[in-house]
Design an enzyme around this catalytic site. Structure first.
Site, short mmCIF file in Angstrom:
data_model
loop_
_atom_site.label_atom_id
_atom_site.label_comp_id
_atom_site.label_asym_id
_atom_site.label_seq_id
_atom_site.Cartn_x
_atom_site.Cartn_y
_atom_site.Cartn_z
N GLU A 83 0.80 -1.22 0.00
CA GLU A 83 0.00 0.00 0.00
C GLU A 83 0.84 1.27 0.00
O GLU A 83 0.33 2.37 -0.28
CB GLU A 83 -0.92 0.01 1.24
CG GLU A 83 -2.01 -1.06 1.23
CD GLU A 83 -3.10 -0.80 0.23
OE1 GLU A 83 -3.10 0.29 -0.39
OE2 GLU A 83 -3.95 -1.69 0.02
N GLU A 114 7.13 -22.29 7.34
CA GLU A 114 7.49 -21.51 8.53
C GLU A 114 8.65 -22.14 9.30
O GLU A 114 9.25 -21.50 10.15
CB GLU A 114 6.29 -21.34 9.45
CG GLU A 114 5.82 -22.61 10.13
CD GLU A 114 4.72 -22.32 11.15
OE1 GLU A 114 4.83 -22.84 12.25
OE2 GLU A 114 3.78 -21.56 10.84
#
EC number: 4.2.1.126
Length: 303
Positions: A83, A114
Site C-alpha cells: 500500500e 514456517e
C-alpha cells in the site's frame, strides 16, 4: 515454551459454549473481544515509538523497511508494504514484505514453510539486506523458526531488527533490537491468531508505515500529498488535495496540477510559493523531499 503454554493458544473461557450462540450473539462476542485489541496495542506504544524512530533514521540513511513473516503475519506485512507506493509515492523497494514459502504462500498455505530456517537467510540474501535496513519480524507466536532465522541473519549483517509478537517472553524478543509483545489474550477460537493477534499486528504495521511517511514529509495538513494519480478516482482526489491545502479554486487546482505534470506535492509548492516546476523540484531536493520543510523555507523568505 511448549505450544500449549503460548498466549495465542489459550482457550477463551467465554467460548466454552460458543457453538450454541446465535449469529447475533456470536458477532456481539467477537466484537467485544476485538475491542480489547486497541487497548493491548496502547500498552506497547513506547516500544512502537522507538521502532518508528529507528525506522525513520534508517530510511533517511537510504535504508529500507523489510517485513518478514509466515502465514497470516507474512501476508499482513505484504499488505502494508504494497500500500505504500500508491499512497505515498515511494519506490516499491522502500517497504517490502517477505513471506515464508514465497509468492505462492500469499494465496494459499505452504505447509512447512514456517520451519524453513535456511530459506529465511536465502530470502534476505536475495533482497540484499544490509546494515542500512530495518528488518521487522512478524510472528504472533513469537517463535516461528523462519522468522527467528531471518532476524538472526539480519543482525549478522548489521541491519536494525525488531519483532512484533503476541506472547509474553517471545523467543523473537531475545533476538530483536526492539521487541514488541502485544498481549491480546485468548482468541474467540483457540489458536486462531488471524483474529485478535492479526488485528493487533495490522494496527501496529499501520502505525509504522504511516508515522514513518509523515516524518519523512509525505503528508501535509492531513493529506497524502505524494498520492499517485493512477486512476480517475485518484486524479480527482489529487486535485481536491491541491485545492484544500492551498485554498485555491477548482480551476486553479486544475491548472497547477497540469503544470506540475500531475505531481501533487510540487503543485502545492507552486501554488503556495508562486514558484516554477523547476524551482519546486529544487526545493524538495534541498529538503530531502519533505514538503513541510520546503514550505517553511519560502514562508521564512516572505517574512
Amino acid at each position: 515454551m511448549d505450544i500449549h503454554e503460548l498466549h495465542t493458544e489459550q482457550v477463551n473461557p467465554a467460548s466454552a459454549t460458543i457453538e450454541e450462540m446465535s449469529i447475533a450473539e456470536l458477532t456481539a462476542y467477537i466484537n467485544q473481544e476485538d475491542q480489547k485489541v486497541a487497548h493491548a496495542v496502547a500498552q506497547v506504544l513506547p516500544q512502537v515509538n522507538r521502532l518508528i524512530e529507528q525506522t525513520v533514521d534508517c530510511v533517511r540513511k537510504q535504508g529500507r523497511i523489510l517485513y518478514i513473516g509466515a502465514g497470516t503475519s507474512g501476508r499482513l506485512g505484504i499488505l502494508d508494504a504494497s500500500e505504500c507506493p500508491p499512497t505515498y509515492g515511494v519506490s516499491p523497494e522502500l517497504v517490502q514484505g517477505i513471506i515464508a514459502g514465497g509468492p505462492k504462500a500469499i494465496l494459499s498455505a505452504q505447509e512447512g514453510a514456517e520451519d524453513a530456517q535456511l530459506a529465511a537467510m536465502e530470502d534476505l540474501q536475495d533482497h540484499q539486506v544490509c546494515d542500512k535496513d530495518m528488518v521487522i519480524g512478524l510472528a504472533a507466536s513469537g517463535r516461528t523458526p523462519y522468522v527467528l532465522s531471518a532476524l538472526s541473519y539480519a543482525k549478522k549483517v548489521g541491519a536494525k531488527t525488531a519483532s512484533i509478537s503476541c506472547v509474553e517472553g517471545a523467543e523473537l524478543s531475545a533476538v530483536a533490537d526492539i521487541a514488541i509483545e502485544v498481549l491480546v489474550g485468548p482468541e474467540v477460537v483457540a489458536g486462531s491468531s488471524r483474529m485478535k493477534a492479526g488485528t493487533a499486528q495490522k494496527l501496529i504495521l499501520n502505525m509504522i508505515s504511516t508515522a514513518t511517511m509523515i516524518q519523512l514529509g509525505k503528508v501535509y495538513k492531513g493529506y497524502m500529498v505524494d498520492v499517485q494519480p493512477t486512476n480517475a478516482k485518484l486524479v480527482k482526489r489529487a486535485k481536491q488535495i491541491i485545492q484544500k491545502t492551498t485554498a485555491c479554486s477548482e480551476a486553479e487546482a486544475e491548472h497547477v496540477f497540469s503544470q506540475s505534470k500531475q505531481q501533487v506535492k510540487k503543485a502545492i509548492l507552486m501554488q503556495l510559493g508562486g514558484v516554477s516546476l523547476d524551482e519546486s523540484e529544487a526545493l524538495l531536493e534541498k529538503h530531502q523531499d519533505n514538503i513541510v520543510h520546503a514550505i517553511g523555507e519560502f514562508m521564512k523568505n516572505e517574512e
